[in-house]
Design an enzyme around this catalytic site. Structure first.
Site, mmCIF file in Angstrom:
data_model
loop_
_atom_site.group_PDB
_atom_site.id
_atom_site.type_symbol
_atom_site.label_atom_id
_atom_site.label_comp_id
_atom_site.label_asym_id
_atom_site.label_seq_id
_atom_site.Cartn_x
_atom_site.Cartn_y
_atom_site.Cartn_z
ATOM 1 N N CYS A 6 -3.024 -5.739 10.482
ATOM 2 C CA CYS A 6 -3.114 -5.692 9.026
ATOM 3 C C CYS A 6 -1.741 -5.755 8.371
ATOM 4 O O CYS A 6 -0.900 -4.903 8.600
ATOM 5 C CB CYS A 6 -3.811 -4.403 8.613
ATOM 6 S SG CYS A 6 -5.243 -4.082 9.634
ATOM 7 N N CYS A 58 0.057 1.153 10.496
ATOM 8 C CA CYS A 58 -0.328 0.009 9.666
ATOM 9 C C CYS A 58 0.878 -0.697 9.061
ATOM 10 O O CYS A 58 1.783 -0.056 8.516
ATOM 11 C CB CYS A 58 -1.260 0.492 8.554
ATOM 12 S SG CYS A 58 -1.792 -0.820 7.447
ATOM 13 N N CYS A 81 0.870 -1.183 0.000
ATOM 14 C CA CYS A 81 0.000 0.000 0.000
ATOM 15 C C CYS A 81 0.900 1.223 0.000
ATOM 16 O O CYS A 81 1.993 1.199 0.558
ATOM 17 C CB CYS A 81 -0.868 -0.029 1.260
ATOM 18 S SG CYS A 81 -2.044 1.341 1.380
#
Ligand code: SAH
Length: 349
Positions: free
Chosen positions: A334, A120, A113
């Site tokens: 995550c 994260c 990402c």
């Protein structure tokens, strides 16, 4: 033709492909039904197609985009975390959660990402690539195949920012929702975004019935900018305005996700400030106990603080839930599962 992924094509695109291949248009619908309705990955099993067409398809395409690499089963509940291998050997993760109303799959939309949220793990090494619609659908089909459970709900909340992979996400929704395919209703699909405002407007105009979840995680721009780089591109006012537009257009209630981080966004005044910002919106707040990531210094809030935060929001008329921790024994925040796996195999850093 070879460079097209057949499992990523919509019915209309498949019909077009058949015409391009000199075949009858209706074959497109048959192939779609085999791949997405019956979850077939072998062209030889597509028995209502002429043998010659099956040979042509075999020579040009492969439906098997996602394969099981590793799974971790919770001993506490029925949660299963999956690592899947893609054809280019990238590894992605997905989760199967069982509730009394059905089975929910949490899928990834990208490998890595590029949004850079400070808490994260998926974003630590940036974006590697987008997932195709077929690779997103493949996660669902592989989970069903392995677990022997039918997926009734999808949350696009795994690694990646779905609105940063916008065209493929729209295709995925159209494929997975199609009556000849998996036929999963739009109301059973939740898309979670860190808040790409222009795409939220665009999505609103598509008039889908999916649930939009916004990762808000802060009551104001100062705190949001500290933990989420996207907050420097779009101010909270702009984001909430886009959310109002989405609600007005779709009449769907928005979920705001709020991960409580110790001493960062979990104070009493933050709850009041948040309630004030959200009070005019048709929404619901989902408080998430933060999952600590070893590479970051952020830590989870104490349970009493989470409960107190909820009480304040509710006293201001905001419907609030606390996310249940499923599979806590196999819990990895995550993107952490994939990271650990790659490290263990000497692939990661
Ligand atoms: N990019 C999308 C979807 C993927 S992340 C988004 O930002 O919404 C899914 C959710 O998990 C988001 O709300 C994200 O902020 C949250 N999340 C990421 N890391 C987390 C962590 N360590 N603890 C708790 N929630 C986390």
């Amino acid at each position: 033709m070879q460079d097209r992924e057949i499992a990523s094509l919509t019915v209309e695109e498949l019909k077009k492909l058949m015409l391009e291949m000199g075949e009858k248009e209706f074959r497109g619908e048959q192939i779609f039904h085999w791949i997405h309705g019956k979850r077939t990955v072998a062209f030889d099993e597509m028995t209502n197609l002429p043998g010659e067409l099956r040979e042509k398809l075999k020579a040009s395409f492969d439906c098997n985009l996602v394969s099981l690499e590793q799974k971790y089963i919770s001993k506490i509940d029925k949660t299963i975390k999956y690592l899947f291998r893609l054809k280019d050997n990238n590894i992605i993760e997905s989760v199967l959660m069982s509730y009394n109303y059905g089975n929910s799959a949490c899928i990834s939309s990208q490998v890595g990402c590029r949004m850079g949220c400070a808490f994260c793990a998926s974003t630590l090494e940036g974006l590697i690539r987008n997932l195709s619609a077929g690779e997103m659908a493949g996660q669902i089909y592989q989970i069903e195949k392995d677990s022997n459970r039918k997926i009734s709900n999808i949350v696009i909340m795994g690694a990646g920012e779905p609105l940063d992979n916008y065209d493929n996400i729209l295709k995925f929704i159209s494929i997975i929702n199609h009556p000849k395919g998996a036929n999963i209703g739009q109301r059973h699909i939740t898309l979670s975004t860190c808040g790409l405002v222009d795409k939220i407007y665009d999505l609103a105009d598509k008039n889908l019935q999916i649930t939009l979840a916004i990762s808000l995680h802060a009551p104001n721009d100062r705190i949001r900018q500290e933990i989420m780089p996207i907050a420097k591109r779009y101010y909270m006012d702009e984001l909430l305005k886009a959310c109002s537009y989405y609600i007005e257009k779709t009449h769907r209630r928005i979920t705001f996700e709020y991960a409580l981080i110790n001493q960062v966004n979990d104070r009493e005044e933050h709850a009041y400030e948040l309630a004030d910002k959200l009070k005019a919106l048709l929404c619901h707040v989902n408080l998430i106990p933060m999952n600590p990531v070893k590479e970051s210094h952020y830590r989870e809030s104490h349970q009493e603080r989470i409960n107190y935060f909820k009480k304040i929001l509710e006293s201001k008329g905001i419907q609030t839930t606390i996310r249940r921790r499923l599979g806590s024994d196999i819990d990895a925040a995550c993107g952490q599962l994939r990271r650990r796996y790659l490290e263990g195999n000497g692939v990661g850093k």
